[in-house]
Design an enzyme around this catalytic site. Structure first.
Site, PDB file in Angstrom:
ATOM      1  CE1 TYR A   1      -4.465   5.181   5.963  1.00 26.12           C
ATOM      2  CE2 TYR A   1      -4.646   4.512   3.678  1.00 26.12           C
ATOM      3  CZ  TYR A   1      -5.236   4.902   4.863  1.00 26.12           C
ATOM      4  OH  TYR A   1      -6.601   5.036   4.951  1.00 26.12           O
TER       5      TYR A   1
ATOM      6  CG  HIS B   1      -5.480   5.923  -0.516  1.00 24.16           C
ATOM      7  ND1 HIS B   1      -6.275   4.810  -0.578  1.00 24.16           N
ATOM      8  CD2 HIS B   1      -5.592   6.519  -1.736  1.00 24.16           C
ATOM      9  CE1 HIS B   1      -6.838   4.729  -1.776  1.00 24.16           C
ATOM     10  NE2 HIS B   1      -6.431   5.752  -2.500  1.00 24.16           N
TER      11      HIS B   1
ATOM     12  CG  HIS C   1      -2.104   0.904   1.114  1.00 24.98           C
ATOM     13  ND1 HIS C   1      -2.122   2.004   0.281  1.00 24.98           N
ATOM     14  CD2 HIS C   1      -3.326   0.871   1.717  1.00 24.98           C
ATOM     15  CE1 HIS C   1      -3.298   2.611   0.402  1.00 24.98           C
ATOM     16  NE2 HIS C   1      -4.041   1.938   1.255  1.00 24.98           N
TER      17      HIS C   1
HETATM   18  C1  8OZ Z   1     -11.414   3.772   3.949  1.00 24.30           C
HETATM   19  C2  8OZ Z   1     -11.430   3.702   5.325  1.00 24.30           C
HETATM   20  C3  8OZ Z   1     -10.319   3.238   5.983  1.00 24.30           C
HETATM   21  C4  8OZ Z   1      -9.194   2.878   5.273  1.00 24.30           C
HETATM   22  C5  8OZ Z   1      -7.492   3.325   1.998  1.00 24.30           C
HETATM   23  C6  8OZ Z   1      -7.320   1.428   3.437  1.00 24.30           C
HETATM   24  O1  8OZ Z   1      -7.948   4.443   1.789  1.00 24.30           O
HETATM   25  C7  8OZ Z   1      -7.979   2.526   3.128  1.00 24.30           C
HETATM   26  C8  8OZ Z   1      -9.177   2.946   3.884  1.00 24.30           C
HETATM   27  C9  8OZ Z   1     -10.308   3.403   3.235  1.00 24.30           C
HETATM   28  O2  8OZ Z   1      -6.600   2.863   1.272  1.00 24.30           O
END
Ligand code: 8OZ
Length: 369
Positions: free
Chosen positions: A189, A187, A184
């Site tokens: 993270y 977004h 990932h």
């Molecule tokens: C929505 C709510 C919580 C996490 C992402 C893993 O946006 C998520 C996520 C999406 O990649």
């Protein structure tokens, strides 16, 4: 990889594709979707097994974002893959999907600053590239939506340990029977937060220049590809998505550099969220085709694709696979609906996307007989 020009339009979706060591039956993927249905030990339950089993006709399932370690969590009841019991529970999922002839990767994440002390061991602060809080919310059971915490900046010497957690989680995923992993990198993270100048103010070799901000992502990808083979590793990127307070002053050269370097490591696919995740596809200018030209592997696209848009992307050669999120929540047999030109299920208005303890809105969306 390309779709033969003479195929009927819808047939473009149903061409098999070699994806590293596996072949997927069609060009449709289930996007990774957080549903917050793990149990208190962050293991997928029998209901999660059933949910993925129901969706096994899609070419590739990318199972929801899954924590690489106890410090990687940022939301309630999202699964992990770092304890023996979590690995064993995921094995039930992969066995169920494989028994139906499906293929399944798992998305591995560290949420970084998109977290709260409540989710961390000893209620410590979550870690991030810099001590800058995301102007975003997470959800704590009993408290509701809360602001993300002010994170602690990782020490330079700690970073190798986080890279190693990704490596170990990839090994665990293979042990759990997954066909591969998706890192990932999107977004906001941890990996994406290192990439972007809005969240990375570091002055060591992990901050500043594009090369430095991309270093963490590339170290993770090098470790994971070395551990399980590049032919079992994909990565997701979201170049211009503003979700989770993501910001970057110059995304085009940043992501071109990332993809140029990824080409050398050669993961099996790159999965790109085009535009604002779950929202407008044209929120910011970005030349996705310029990115794609830098990479010779499988190119997967996402964000609000209809069947017609997917067919067009595949036939034009702009993409090799298309992932579907919301449509896969409501319509477990999406490939069949597309093939036979049948309508999709409507979302239940009274069912939660996230959390919820029962099957409603999770495993009770009907497939056609
Ligand atoms: C929505 C709510 C919580 C996490 C992402 C893993 O946006 C998520 C996520 C999406 O990649």
């Amino acid at each position: 990889m390309g779709i033969p020009a003479e195929t009927f339009a819808t047939d473009a979706l149903f061409q098999p594709l070699k994806l590293g060591r596996i072949e997927v039956a069609n060009r449709m993927a289930m996007a990774p979707l957080t549903r917050s249905r793990a149990n208190d030990a962050l293991e997928p339950t029998d209901m999660v097994v059933e949910y993925y089993r129901q969706r096994a006709s899609v070419g590739l399932i990318i199972a929801e974002a899954t924590q690489i370690s106890a410090t990687a969590q940022g939301y309630t009841h999202t699964p992990g893959i770092y304890t023996p019991a979590q690995i064993a529970a995921w094995k039930q999922v992969t066995d169920a999907v494989h028994a139906k002839g499906g293929k399944i990767f798992v998305q591995l994440w560290h949420t970084g600053r998109m977290s709260h002390n409540a989710f961390q061991p000893n209620q410590q602060a979550p870690v991030a590239p810099s001590a800058i809080a995301a102007k975003a919310k997470t959800y704590i059971v009993g408290q509701g939506y809360v602001d993300c915490a002010v994170p602690r900046a990782l020490e330079t010497a700690e970073i190798a340990g986080v890279v190693n957690d990704f490596r170990q989680a990839a090994a665990n995923a293979i042990q759990a029977g997954f066909d591969g992993v998706e890192i990932h990198g999107a977004h906001g993270y941890l990996i994406d937060a290192f990439l972007r100048d809005g969240s990375n103010h570091r002055t060591d070799q992990y901050g500043g220049s594009i090369e430095n901000r991309a270093r963490f992502l590339l170290e993770v990808m090098a470790a994971v590809t070395q551990e399980i083979g590049a032919d079992r590793v994909g990565i997701r990127l979201s170049p211009v998505s503003p979700v989770n307070d993501s910001s970057e002053s110059n995304p085009q050269p940043l992501f071109e550099q990332v993809v140029r370097e990824l080409e050398k490591l050669h993961p099996v696919y790159i999965h790109v969220v085009e535009g604002h995740t779950g929202g407008p596809r044209d929120n910011a200018p970005f030349d996705y085709e310029a990115l794609r030209r830098l990479y010779s592997g499988v190119w997967m696209v996402n964000n609000g694709y209809t069947k017609e848009m997917a067919v067009d992307a595949l036939r034009s050669g702009r993409a090799d696979m298309v992932s579907f999120g919301r449509a896969m929540i409501t319509t477990p047999d999406l490939p069949r609906r597309f093939r036979d030109n049948l309508p999709l299920n409507e979302p239940f208005a009274d069912a939660p996307v996230y959390g919820g303890t029962g099957p409603h809105g999770y495993t009770d969306y009907p497939a056609l007989p």
